[in-house]
Scaffold this motif. Sequence first.
Motif, PDB file in Angstrom:
ATOM      1  N   ASP A   1      47.836  63.287 -23.348  1.00  0.00           N
ATOM      2  CA  ASP A   1      48.524  63.082 -22.178  1.00  0.00           C
ATOM      3  C   ASP A   1      47.923  64.043 -22.111  1.00  0.00           C
ATOM      4  O   ASP A   1      47.111  65.137 -23.403  1.00  0.00           O
ATOM      5  CB  ASP A   1      49.766  63.761 -22.740  1.00  0.00           C
ATOM      6  N   TYR A   2      47.100  64.952 -21.201  1.00  0.00           N
ATOM      7  CA  TYR A   2      46.387  66.186 -20.305  1.00  0.00           C
ATOM      8  C   TYR A   2      46.788  67.190 -21.131  1.00  0.00           C
ATOM      9  O   TYR A   2      46.484  68.055 -22.012  1.00  0.00           O
ATOM     10  CB  TYR A   2      46.214  66.206 -19.390  1.00  0.00           C
ATOM     11  N   GLU A   3      47.998  67.641 -20.982  1.00  0.00           N
ATOM     12  CA  GLU A   3      48.435  68.815 -21.592  1.00  0.00           C
ATOM     13  C   GLU A   3      48.909  69.188 -23.192  1.00  0.00           C
ATOM     14  O   GLU A   3      48.482  69.887 -23.734  1.00  0.00           O
ATOM     15  CB  GLU A   3      50.160  69.244 -21.073  1.00  0.00           C
ATOM     16  N   PHE A   4      48.863  67.517 -23.562  1.00  0.00           N
ATOM     17  CA  PHE A   4      49.167  68.065 -25.087  1.00  0.00           C
ATOM     18  C   PHE A   4      47.710  67.591 -26.028  1.00  0.00           C
ATOM     19  O   PHE A   4      47.641  68.613 -27.251  1.00  0.00           O
ATOM     20  CB  PHE A   4      50.040  66.649 -25.692  1.00  0.00           C
ATOM     21  N   CYS A   5      47.258  67.432 -25.108  1.00  0.00           N
ATOM     22  CA  CYS A   5      45.587  67.606 -25.719  1.00  0.00           C
ATOM     23  C   CYS A   5      45.313  68.779 -25.506  1.00  0.00           C
ATOM     24  O   CYS A   5      43.384  69.061 -26.489  1.00  0.00           O
ATOM     25  CB  CYS A   5      44.813  66.156 -24.913  1.00  0.00           C
ATOM     26  N   LYS A   6      45.214  69.339 -24.940  1.00  0.00           N
ATOM     27  CA  LYS A   6      44.686  70.887 -23.972  1.00  0.00           C
ATOM     28  C   LYS A   6      44.799  71.683 -25.630  1.00  0.00           C
ATOM     29  O   LYS A   6      44.591  72.653 -26.272  1.00  0.00           O
ATOM     30  CB  LYS A   6      45.079  71.123 -22.726  1.00  0.00           C
ATOM     31  N   LEU A   7      46.298  71.043 -26.185  1.00  0.00           N
ATOM     32  CA  LEU A   7      47.466  72.137 -26.723  1.00  0.00           C
ATOM     33  C   LEU A   7      46.199  71.710 -28.119  1.00  0.00           C
ATOM     34  O   LEU A   7      46.217  72.720 -29.123  1.00  0.00           O
ATOM     35  CB  LEU A   7      48.677  71.820 -26.305  1.00  0.00           C
ATOM     36  N   LEU A   8      46.246  70.453 -27.930  1.00  0.00           N
ATOM     37  CA  LEU A   8      45.822  70.481 -29.796  1.00  0.00           C
ATOM     38  C   LEU A   8      43.934  70.988 -29.694  1.00  0.00           C
ATOM     39  O   LEU A   8      43.859  71.498 -30.710  1.00  0.00           O
ATOM     40  CB  LEU A   8      45.593  68.763 -30.078  1.00  0.00           C
TER      41      LEU A   8
END
Length: 130
Positions: free
Chosen positions: A94-101
């Motif tokens: 998921d892009y959003e979760f990867c971005k948060l990481l």
Amino acid sequence: MTLRELEFLKNVNKIAELINAKDLLNTKDRTLLYGYTCTRETFHVYLKNNEIHTVMYGNDYSGDYTKPKNMRELVIKSNYDYVPDKRLYPETCDYEFCKLLKERGISLPFTGFNEKRTLRDYYGFTLEDM
């Protein structure tokens, strides 16, 4: 450097708060990260009912269909714990979760992108599949 100092260094980057479901704008149930470990176990981070779950398991191919084997839910104490020690399949993450990481300095060990993979909400087994 002492062993105690080494342990302290490992925790220096863990200042950022642990990512949780409240940090996600998209609240749809889905896979957040999907990959595998050095021991060839499946590593699946997913959102279900506004909770993030992280599971690891082997696969049992002995029947007519694949089933999870020895599935266990991991206790996440750090954002680093969301990432497997080997690889992630980028097209299933998921892009959003990867971005948060990434915003928290977490490295994501992606393998090559598979454009032919079918789009789904979940790419691996969940605790409900046990």
